[in-house]
Design a protein around this motif. Structure first.
Motif, PDB file in Angstrom:
ATOM      1  N   TRP A  42       6.701 -20.400   0.615  1.00  0.00           N
ATOM      2  CA  TRP A  42       6.747 -18.989   0.980  1.00  0.00           C
ATOM      3  C   TRP A  42       5.524 -18.289   0.395  1.00  0.00           C
ATOM      4  O   TRP A  42       5.241 -18.399  -0.802  1.00  0.00           O
ATOM      5  CB  TRP A  42       8.006 -18.324   0.431  1.00  0.00           C
ATOM      6  N   PHE A  43       4.776 -17.574   1.243  1.00  0.00           N
ATOM      7  CA  PHE A  43       3.673 -16.715   0.809  1.00  0.00           C
ATOM      8  C   PHE A  43       4.059 -15.258   1.082  1.00  0.00           C
ATOM      9  O   PHE A  43       4.769 -14.969   2.054  1.00  0.00           O
ATOM     10  CB  PHE A  43       2.385 -17.016   1.589  1.00  0.00           C
ATOM     11  N   ARG A  44       3.559 -14.330   0.245  1.00  0.00           N
ATOM     12  CA  ARG A  44       3.784 -12.912   0.547  1.00  0.00           C
ATOM     13  C   ARG A  44       2.731 -12.043  -0.129  1.00  0.00           C
ATOM     14  O   ARG A  44       2.124 -12.419  -1.125  1.00  0.00           O
ATOM     15  CB  ARG A  44       5.191 -12.450   0.154  1.00  0.00           C
ATOM     16  N   ARG A  45       2.555 -10.857   0.467  1.00  0.00           N
ATOM     17  CA  ARG A  45       1.614  -9.857  -0.060  1.00  0.00           C
ATOM     18  C   ARG A  45       2.128  -8.486   0.319  1.00  0.00           C
ATOM     19  O   ARG A  45       2.535  -8.255   1.467  1.00  0.00           O
ATOM     20  CB  ARG A  45       0.223 -10.091   0.530  1.00  0.00           C
ATOM     21  N   THR A  46       2.126  -7.562  -0.642  1.00  0.00           N
ATOM     22  CA  THR A  46       2.569  -6.194  -0.406  1.00  0.00           C
ATOM     23  C   THR A  46       1.357  -5.281  -0.280  1.00  0.00           C
ATOM     24  O   THR A  46       0.484  -5.280  -1.158  1.00  0.00           O
ATOM     25  CB  THR A  46       3.475  -5.701  -1.553  1.00  0.00           C
ATOM     26  N   TYR A  47       1.307  -4.516   0.806  1.00  0.00           N
ATOM     27  CA  TYR A  47       0.257  -3.522   1.019  1.00  0.00           C
ATOM     28  C   TYR A  47       0.880  -2.132   0.899  1.00  0.00           C
ATOM     29  O   TYR A  47       1.958  -1.871   1.454  1.00  0.00           O
ATOM     30  CB  TYR A  47      -0.372  -3.678   2.406  1.00  0.00           C
ATOM     31  N   THR A  48       0.202  -1.239   0.189  1.00  0.00           N
ATOM     32  CA  THR A  48       0.724   0.113   0.006  1.00  0.00           C
ATOM     33  C   THR A  48      -0.268   1.137   0.555  1.00  0.00           C
ATOM     34  O   THR A  48      -1.476   0.873   0.651  1.00  0.00           O
ATOM     35  CB  THR A  48       0.991   0.408  -1.480  1.00  0.00           C
ATOM     36  N   GLU A  49       0.268   2.279   0.940  1.00  0.00           N
ATOM     37  CA  GLU A  49      -0.519   3.428   1.387  1.00  0.00           C
ATOM     38  C   GLU A  49      -1.462   3.069   2.540  1.00  0.00           C
ATOM     39  O   GLU A  49      -2.654   3.362   2.503  1.00  0.00           O
ATOM     40  CB  GLU A  49      -1.308   4.026   0.217  1.00  0.00           C
ATOM     41  N   LEU A  50      -0.893   2.450   3.561  1.00  0.00           N
ATOM     42  CA  LEU A  50      -1.693   2.142   4.748  1.00  0.00           C
ATOM     43  C   LEU A  50      -1.923   3.370   5.612  1.00  0.00           C
ATOM     44  O   LEU A  50      -2.833   3.384   6.451  1.00  0.00           O
ATOM     45  CB  LEU A  50      -1.001   1.049   5.576  1.00  0.00           C
ATOM     46  N   GLY A  51      -1.081   4.380   5.437  1.00  0.00           N
ATOM     47  CA  GLY A  51      -1.222   5.593   6.224  1.00  0.00           C
ATOM     48  C   GLY A  51      -0.682   5.438   7.634  1.00  0.00           C
ATOM     49  O   GLY A  51       0.016   4.471   7.955  1.00  0.00           O
ATOM     50  N   ASP A  52      -1.008   6.391   8.481  1.00  0.00           N
ATOM     51  CA  ASP A  52      -0.552   6.349   9.870  1.00  0.00           C
ATOM     52  C   ASP A  52      -1.380   5.335  10.660  1.00  0.00           C
ATOM     53  O   ASP A  52      -2.610   5.453  10.725  1.00  0.00           O
ATOM     54  CB  ASP A  52      -0.669   7.733  10.517  1.00  0.00           C
ATOM     55  N   VAL A  53      -0.701   4.376  11.234  1.00  0.00           N
ATOM     56  CA  VAL A  53      -1.373   3.288  11.941  1.00  0.00           C
ATOM     57  C   VAL A  53      -1.039   3.363  13.431  1.00  0.00           C
ATOM     58  O   VAL A  53       0.136   3.400  13.805  1.00  0.00           O
ATOM     59  CB  VAL A  53      -0.947   1.921  11.370  1.00  0.00           C
ATOM     60  N   ALA A  54      -2.070   3.400  14.263  1.00  0.00           N
ATOM     61  CA  ALA A  54      -1.860   3.418  15.713  1.00  0.00           C
ATOM     62  C   ALA A  54      -1.629   2.016  16.263  1.00  0.00           C
ATOM     63  O   ALA A  54      -0.910   1.828  17.246  1.00  0.00           O
ATOM     64  CB  ALA A  54      -3.049   4.066  16.411  1.00  0.00           C
ATOM     65  N   ARG A  55      -2.246   1.014  15.613  1.00  0.00           N
ATOM     66  CA  ARG A  55      -2.092  -0.369  16.063  1.00  0.00           C
ATOM     67  C   ARG A  55      -2.327  -1.297  14.872  1.00  0.00           C
ATOM     68  O   ARG A  55      -3.239  -1.093  14.070  1.00  0.00           O
ATOM     69  CB  ARG A  55      -3.078  -0.685  17.187  1.00  0.00           C
ATOM     70  N   ALA A  56      -1.475  -2.322  14.777  1.00  0.00           N
ATOM     71  CA  ALA A  56      -1.604  -3.313  13.713  1.00  0.00           C
ATOM     72  C   ALA A  56      -1.429  -4.700  14.315  1.00  0.00           C
ATOM     73  O   ALA A  56      -0.456  -4.949  15.034  1.00  0.00           O
ATOM     74  CB  ALA A  56      -0.574  -3.074  12.613  1.00  0.00           C
TER      75      ALA A  56
END
Length: 313
Positions: A42-56
Protein backbone atom coordinates in the motif's frame (compact mmCIF):
# COMPACT_ATOMS: atom_id res chain seq x y z
CA UNK A 1 8.52 19.74 -53.63
CA UNK A 2 6.04 17.15 -54.94
CA UNK A 3 2.55 17.44 -53.54
CA UNK A 4 2.50 13.90 -52.07
CA UNK A 5 5.76 14.58 -50.16
CA UNK A 6 4.26 17.75 -48.63
CA UNK A 7 1.26 15.71 -47.47
CA UNK A 8 3.48 13.01 -45.92
CA UNK A 9 5.56 15.55 -44.01
CA UNK A 10 2.45 17.31 -42.75
CA UNK A 11 0.98 14.01 -41.61
CA UNK A 12 4.21 13.06 -39.81
CA UNK A 13 4.36 16.40 -37.98
CA UNK A 14 0.73 16.00 -36.96
CA UNK A 15 1.36 12.52 -35.54
CA UNK A 16 4.46 13.66 -33.64
CA UNK A 17 2.53 16.58 -32.17
CA UNK A 18 -0.32 14.31 -31.07
CA UNK A 19 2.08 11.85 -29.45
CA UNK A 20 3.85 14.61 -27.55
CA UNK A 21 0.61 16.06 -26.20
CA UNK A 22 -0.63 12.60 -25.20
CA UNK A 23 2.47 11.83 -23.12
CA UNK A 24 1.83 14.55 -20.57
CA UNK A 25 4.57 15.04 -18.00
CA UNK A 26 7.10 12.49 -16.82
CA UNK A 27 6.94 11.04 -13.31
CA UNK A 28 9.72 9.49 -11.17
CA UNK A 29 9.40 5.93 -9.89
CA UNK A 30 9.04 4.99 -6.22
CA UNK A 31 9.31 1.64 -4.46
CA UNK A 32 8.91 -0.05 -1.10
CA UNK A 33 12.61 -0.69 -0.62
CA UNK A 34 12.31 -3.06 2.36
CA UNK A 35 9.43 -5.20 1.11
CA UNK A 36 10.26 -8.68 -0.15
CA UNK A 37 9.63 -9.91 -3.69
CA UNK A 38 6.22 -11.46 -2.88
CA UNK A 39 4.73 -8.49 -1.00
CA UNK A 40 1.76 -6.50 -2.20
CA UNK A 41 2.18 -2.93 -0.98
CA UNK A 42 0.00 0.00 0.00
CA UNK A 43 1.30 3.46 -0.98
CA UNK A 44 -0.30 6.77 0.05
CA UNK A 45 0.25 10.52 0.05
CA UNK A 46 -1.85 13.31 1.56
CA UNK A 47 -2.14 16.63 -0.29
CA UNK A 48 -3.51 19.69 1.52
CA UNK A 49 -4.82 23.07 0.39
CA UNK A 50 -5.25 22.22 -3.27
CA UNK A 51 -7.90 24.90 -3.58
CA UNK A 52 -10.69 24.95 -6.13
CA UNK A 53 -9.89 22.48 -8.89
CA UNK A 54 -11.65 22.52 -12.26
CA UNK A 55 -10.02 19.28 -13.42
CA UNK A 56 -7.81 16.66 -11.80
CA UNK A 57 -6.15 13.75 -13.59
CA UNK A 58 -3.96 11.03 -12.07
CA UNK A 59 -1.37 9.30 -14.24
CA UNK A 60 -0.44 5.93 -12.70
CA UNK A 61 2.38 3.85 -14.20
CA UNK A 62 3.26 0.42 -12.84
CA UNK A 63 5.34 -2.62 -13.66
CA UNK A 64 2.80 -4.86 -11.91
CA UNK A 65 -0.86 -4.51 -10.99
CA UNK A 66 -2.16 -1.38 -9.27
CA UNK A 67 -5.46 0.03 -8.04
CA UNK A 68 -5.91 3.75 -7.41
CA UNK A 69 -7.88 5.18 -4.47
CA UNK A 70 -8.75 8.86 -4.01
CA UNK A 71 -10.02 9.85 -0.56
CA UNK A 72 -10.84 6.19 0.09
CA UNK A 73 -12.74 5.70 -3.17
CA UNK A 74 -11.50 2.97 -5.52
CA UNK A 75 -11.48 4.74 -8.88
CA UNK A 76 -9.96 1.76 -10.73
CA UNK A 77 -13.26 0.50 -12.06
CA UNK A 78 -11.86 -2.64 -13.71
CA UNK A 79 -11.28 -5.83 -11.67
CA UNK A 80 -7.64 -6.01 -12.84
CA UNK A 81 -5.56 -2.94 -13.70
CA UNK A 82 -3.74 -2.99 -15.96
CA UNK A 83 -5.09 -6.07 -17.74
CA UNK A 84 -2.05 -8.28 -18.31
CA UNK A 85 -2.99 -11.58 -19.91
CA UNK A 86 0.49 -13.06 -20.22
CA UNK A 87 2.18 -11.81 -17.08
CA UNK A 88 5.23 -9.69 -17.77
CA UNK A 89 6.27 -6.52 -15.98
CA UNK A 90 6.75 -3.90 -18.66
CA UNK A 91 5.70 -0.39 -17.52
CA UNK A 92 2.09 0.43 -18.41
CA UNK A 93 0.30 3.70 -17.75
CA UNK A 94 -3.29 4.37 -16.74
CA UNK A 95 -4.91 7.80 -16.56
CA UNK A 96 -7.92 8.60 -14.42
CA UNK A 97 -10.14 11.67 -14.29
CA UNK A 98 -10.55 12.14 -10.52
CA UNK A 99 -12.05 15.63 -10.52
CA UNK A 100 -15.16 14.45 -8.66
CA UNK A 101 -13.12 13.04 -5.75
CA UNK A 102 -10.56 15.79 -5.12
CA UNK A 103 -11.26 18.12 -2.17
CA UNK A 104 -9.91 21.65 -1.74
CA UNK A 105 -8.70 21.02 1.84
CA UNK A 106 -7.36 17.43 2.00
CA UNK A 107 -6.94 14.83 -0.74
CA UNK A 108 -5.39 11.41 -0.14
CA UNK A 109 -4.01 9.42 -3.10
CA UNK A 110 -3.40 5.74 -2.37
CA UNK A 111 -2.25 2.85 -4.55
CA UNK A 112 -2.50 -0.91 -3.97
CA UNK A 113 0.46 -2.44 -5.84
CA UNK A 114 1.26 -6.07 -6.61
CA UNK A 115 4.09 -7.56 -8.65
CA UNK A 116 2.92 -9.88 -11.42
CA UNK A 117 5.21 -12.64 -10.14
CA UNK A 118 7.62 -13.01 -7.21
CA UNK A 119 10.59 -10.89 -8.26
CA UNK A 120 12.44 -7.83 -7.03
CA UNK A 121 11.82 -4.62 -8.99
CA UNK A 122 12.81 -1.17 -7.80
CA UNK A 123 10.47 0.44 -10.35
CA UNK A 124 7.08 -0.34 -8.82
CA UNK A 125 4.78 2.67 -9.30
CA UNK A 126 4.97 6.25 -10.52
CA UNK A 127 2.07 8.58 -9.72
CA UNK A 128 1.45 12.01 -11.18
CA UNK A 129 -1.34 14.41 -10.25
CA UNK A 130 -2.26 17.04 -12.85
CA UNK A 131 -4.46 19.88 -11.60
CA UNK A 132 -6.18 22.64 -13.55
CA UNK A 133 -7.58 25.50 -11.48
CA UNK A 134 -10.77 27.40 -12.23
CA UNK A 135 -8.74 30.17 -13.88
CA UNK A 136 -6.87 27.72 -16.11
CA UNK A 137 -3.57 27.46 -14.23
CA UNK A 138 -2.01 23.97 -14.51
CA UNK A 139 -0.01 22.34 -11.72
CA UNK A 140 1.78 18.99 -11.78
CA UNK A 141 2.81 16.99 -8.70
CA UNK A 142 4.44 13.59 -8.66
CA UNK A 143 5.39 10.71 -6.40
CA UNK A 144 8.64 10.80 -4.46
CA UNK A 145 10.19 10.17 -1.07
CA UNK A 146 7.32 12.05 0.60
CA UNK A 147 5.03 9.08 -0.15
CA UNK A 148 4.53 6.38 2.50
CA UNK A 149 4.22 2.60 2.16
CA UNK A 150 3.44 -0.50 4.19
CA UNK A 151 2.92 -4.15 3.33
CA UNK A 152 -0.71 -4.98 2.61
CA UNK A 153 -2.89 -7.84 3.81
CA UNK A 154 -2.10 -9.75 0.59
CA UNK A 155 1.03 -11.33 -0.84
CA UNK A 156 1.98 -13.68 -3.66
CA UNK A 157 2.68 -17.33 -3.06
CA UNK A 158 5.05 -19.59 -4.94
CA UNK A 159 2.42 -21.09 -7.25
CA UNK A 160 1.34 -17.91 -9.10
CA UNK A 161 -1.43 -17.35 -6.57
CA UNK A 162 -2.13 -15.13 -3.58
CA UNK A 163 -2.36 -15.32 0.20
CA UNK A 164 -4.53 -12.94 2.22
CA UNK A 165 -4.74 -12.23 5.95
CA UNK A 166 -8.17 -10.94 6.94
CA UNK A 167 -6.84 -9.83 10.34
CA UNK A 168 -4.70 -7.02 8.92
CA UNK A 169 -7.28 -4.52 7.68
CA UNK A 170 -8.44 -3.32 11.10
CA UNK A 171 -8.22 0.35 10.10
CA UNK A 172 -8.78 1.81 6.62
CA UNK A 173 -5.44 2.05 4.83
CA UNK A 174 -6.37 4.32 1.92
CA UNK A 175 -7.88 7.24 3.86
CA UNK A 176 -8.27 8.60 7.37
CA UNK A 177 -6.63 7.28 10.52
CA UNK A 178 -4.01 4.57 10.08
CA UNK A 179 -1.47 2.77 12.23
CA UNK A 180 1.36 5.19 11.46
CA UNK A 181 4.20 3.18 13.11
CA UNK A 182 3.64 0.50 10.43
CA UNK A 183 4.32 2.96 7.57
CA UNK A 184 7.71 3.86 6.08
CA UNK A 185 8.93 6.47 3.63
CA UNK A 186 9.02 5.36 -0.01
CA UNK A 187 12.28 5.32 -1.93
CA UNK A 188 12.53 7.56 -4.98
CA UNK A 189 14.22 5.54 -7.72
CA UNK A 190 16.93 6.67 -10.11
CA UNK A 191 16.30 4.21 -12.93
CA UNK A 192 18.24 5.15 -16.08
CA UNK A 193 17.30 1.76 -17.60
CA UNK A 194 13.64 2.70 -17.57
CA UNK A 195 13.99 6.44 -17.21
CA UNK A 196 11.07 8.55 -16.13
CA UNK A 197 7.66 7.04 -16.70
CA UNK A 198 5.43 8.61 -19.31
CA UNK A 199 2.21 7.64 -21.00
CA UNK A 200 2.68 4.17 -22.47
CA UNK A 201 3.09 4.08 -26.23
CA UNK A 202 1.42 0.68 -26.49
CA UNK A 203 -2.37 0.34 -26.37
CA UNK A 204 -3.85 -0.86 -23.10
CA UNK A 205 -6.46 -3.57 -22.88
CA UNK A 206 -9.17 -3.25 -20.28
CA UNK A 207 -11.24 -5.93 -18.63
CA UNK A 208 -14.63 -6.09 -16.98
CA UNK A 209 -16.76 -8.33 -14.82
CA UNK A 210 -18.90 -10.27 -17.31
CA UNK A 211 -21.01 -12.22 -14.81
CA UNK A 212 -21.04 -13.85 -11.41
CA UNK A 213 -21.51 -17.63 -11.67
CA UNK A 214 -22.55 -19.93 -8.85
CA UNK A 215 -21.75 -23.65 -8.85
CA UNK A 216 -24.16 -26.28 -10.10
CA UNK A 217 -23.49 -28.30 -6.95
CA UNK A 218 -21.54 -28.32 -3.70
CA UNK A 219 -20.19 -31.66 -2.55
CA UNK A 220 -19.05 -31.96 1.07
CA UNK A 221 -16.81 -34.85 2.03
CA UNK A 222 -15.02 -35.02 5.39
CA UNK A 223 -13.04 -31.75 5.65
CA UNK A 224 -13.33 -30.77 1.94
CA UNK A 225 -16.00 -28.83 0.06
CA UNK A 226 -15.98 -29.15 -3.75
CA UNK A 227 -17.79 -26.57 -5.87
CA UNK A 228 -18.62 -27.81 -9.40
CA UNK A 229 -19.34 -25.11 -12.00
CA UNK A 230 -21.27 -25.50 -15.28
CA UNK A 231 -18.17 -24.85 -17.44
CA UNK A 232 -14.55 -23.78 -17.27
CA UNK A 233 -14.32 -20.15 -16.22
CA UNK A 234 -11.70 -17.38 -16.22
CA UNK A 235 -12.55 -15.79 -12.93
CA UNK A 236 -11.78 -14.64 -9.41
CA UNK A 237 -13.19 -17.18 -6.93
CA UNK A 238 -15.07 -15.65 -3.97
CA UNK A 239 -16.13 -17.32 -0.74
CA UNK A 240 -18.55 -16.05 1.89
CA UNK A 241 -17.66 -17.46 5.31
CA UNK A 242 -19.68 -17.43 8.53
CA UNK A 243 -18.67 -18.34 12.05
CA UNK A 244 -14.98 -18.99 11.38
CA UNK A 245 -12.74 -18.42 14.37
CA UNK A 246 -10.05 -15.75 14.10
CA UNK A 247 -6.93 -17.28 12.55
CA UNK A 248 -8.70 -20.16 10.80
CA UNK A 249 -6.97 -20.92 7.50
CA UNK A 250 -8.92 -21.67 4.32
CA UNK A 251 -7.31 -23.06 1.15
CA UNK A 252 -8.32 -23.41 -2.48
CA UNK A 253 -6.23 -23.70 -5.68
CA UNK A 254 -4.16 -20.54 -6.10
CA UNK A 255 -5.44 -18.80 -2.96
CA UNK A 256 -5.27 -19.09 0.81
CA UNK A 257 -6.96 -16.95 3.45
CA UNK A 258 -6.59 -16.33 7.19
CA UNK A 259 -9.97 -15.54 8.76
CA UNK A 260 -10.54 -12.29 10.66
CA UNK A 261 -13.05 -13.76 13.08
CA UNK A 262 -15.92 -11.51 11.92
CA UNK A 263 -19.33 -13.14 11.91
CA UNK A 264 -19.45 -12.88 8.10
CA UNK A 265 -16.46 -12.31 5.85
CA UNK A 266 -15.48 -12.75 2.20
CA UNK A 267 -12.30 -14.35 0.90
CA UNK A 268 -11.11 -13.74 -2.66
CA UNK A 269 -7.91 -13.06 -4.65
CA UNK A 270 -7.10 -9.43 -5.37
CA UNK A 271 -5.42 -9.64 -8.78
CA UNK A 272 -4.75 -13.30 -9.64
CA UNK A 273 -7.40 -14.43 -12.10
CA UNK A 274 -7.39 -18.20 -12.75
CA UNK A 275 -9.17 -20.80 -14.89
CA UNK A 276 -11.22 -23.51 -13.21
CA UNK A 277 -14.34 -25.63 -13.58
CA UNK A 278 -14.35 -26.76 -9.97
CA UNK A 279 -12.89 -25.57 -6.67
CA UNK A 280 -11.74 -27.83 -3.83
CA UNK A 281 -11.98 -25.85 -0.59
CA UNK A 282 -10.12 -27.13 2.46
CA UNK A 283 -8.51 -25.66 5.55
CA UNK A 284 -6.62 -26.26 8.76
CA UNK A 285 -7.89 -28.23 11.76
CA UNK A 286 -10.31 -25.41 12.70
CA UNK A 287 -11.98 -25.36 9.27
CA UNK A 288 -15.38 -26.96 8.65
CA UNK A 289 -17.13 -27.10 5.25
CA UNK A 290 -20.33 -25.70 6.78
CA UNK A 291 -18.50 -22.40 7.41
CA UNK A 292 -18.75 -21.75 3.65
CA UNK A 293 -22.06 -19.98 3.08
CA UNK A 294 -21.61 -19.15 -0.60
CA UNK A 295 -19.20 -19.86 -3.47
CA UNK A 296 -19.05 -17.59 -6.52
CA UNK A 297 -16.90 -17.16 -9.61
CA UNK A 298 -16.50 -13.52 -10.68
CA UNK A 299 -15.91 -13.97 -14.42
CA UNK A 300 -13.44 -11.52 -15.97
CA UNK A 301 -13.28 -10.82 -19.70
CA UNK A 302 -11.52 -8.17 -21.83
CA UNK A 303 -13.42 -5.38 -23.49
CA UNK A 304 -13.77 -5.90 -27.22
CA UNK A 305 -13.72 -2.21 -28.11
CA UNK A 306 -10.65 -0.08 -28.75
CA UNK A 307 -8.29 0.83 -25.89
CA UNK A 308 -9.35 3.69 -23.64
CA UNK A 309 -6.64 6.03 -22.41
CA UNK A 310 -8.67 7.90 -19.79
CA UNK A 311 -11.01 6.24 -17.30
CA UNK A 312 -14.00 8.46 -16.63
CA UNK A 313 -16.32 7.33 -13.83
Amino acid sequence: MPHYIRISIALLLSLLSSAASAQGFTVPWICADRADSTSQVWFRRTYTELGDVARAVVQLTTTGFAQLYVNGRNVSADPMTPYRTGGGHEPLTLRYDVTAYVRPDTTVLAVWYSPTSPHADSCQVAVGLELTSADGICTAMHSGADWLWRTSSYRLNGSRGECADGRVEVLPWSYGAVEWPLWRGAQAVDAPRRGLSALAAMPLRRCRVAEVVRPLSLVSHADTLTAIFPRELTALPRLTLRGAARGTRVYMPGFSYVCSGDIDEQAYPKFCVSRFSQLCITGDAAFRPDMVQDVEAVVVTPYDDSPEWLYDD
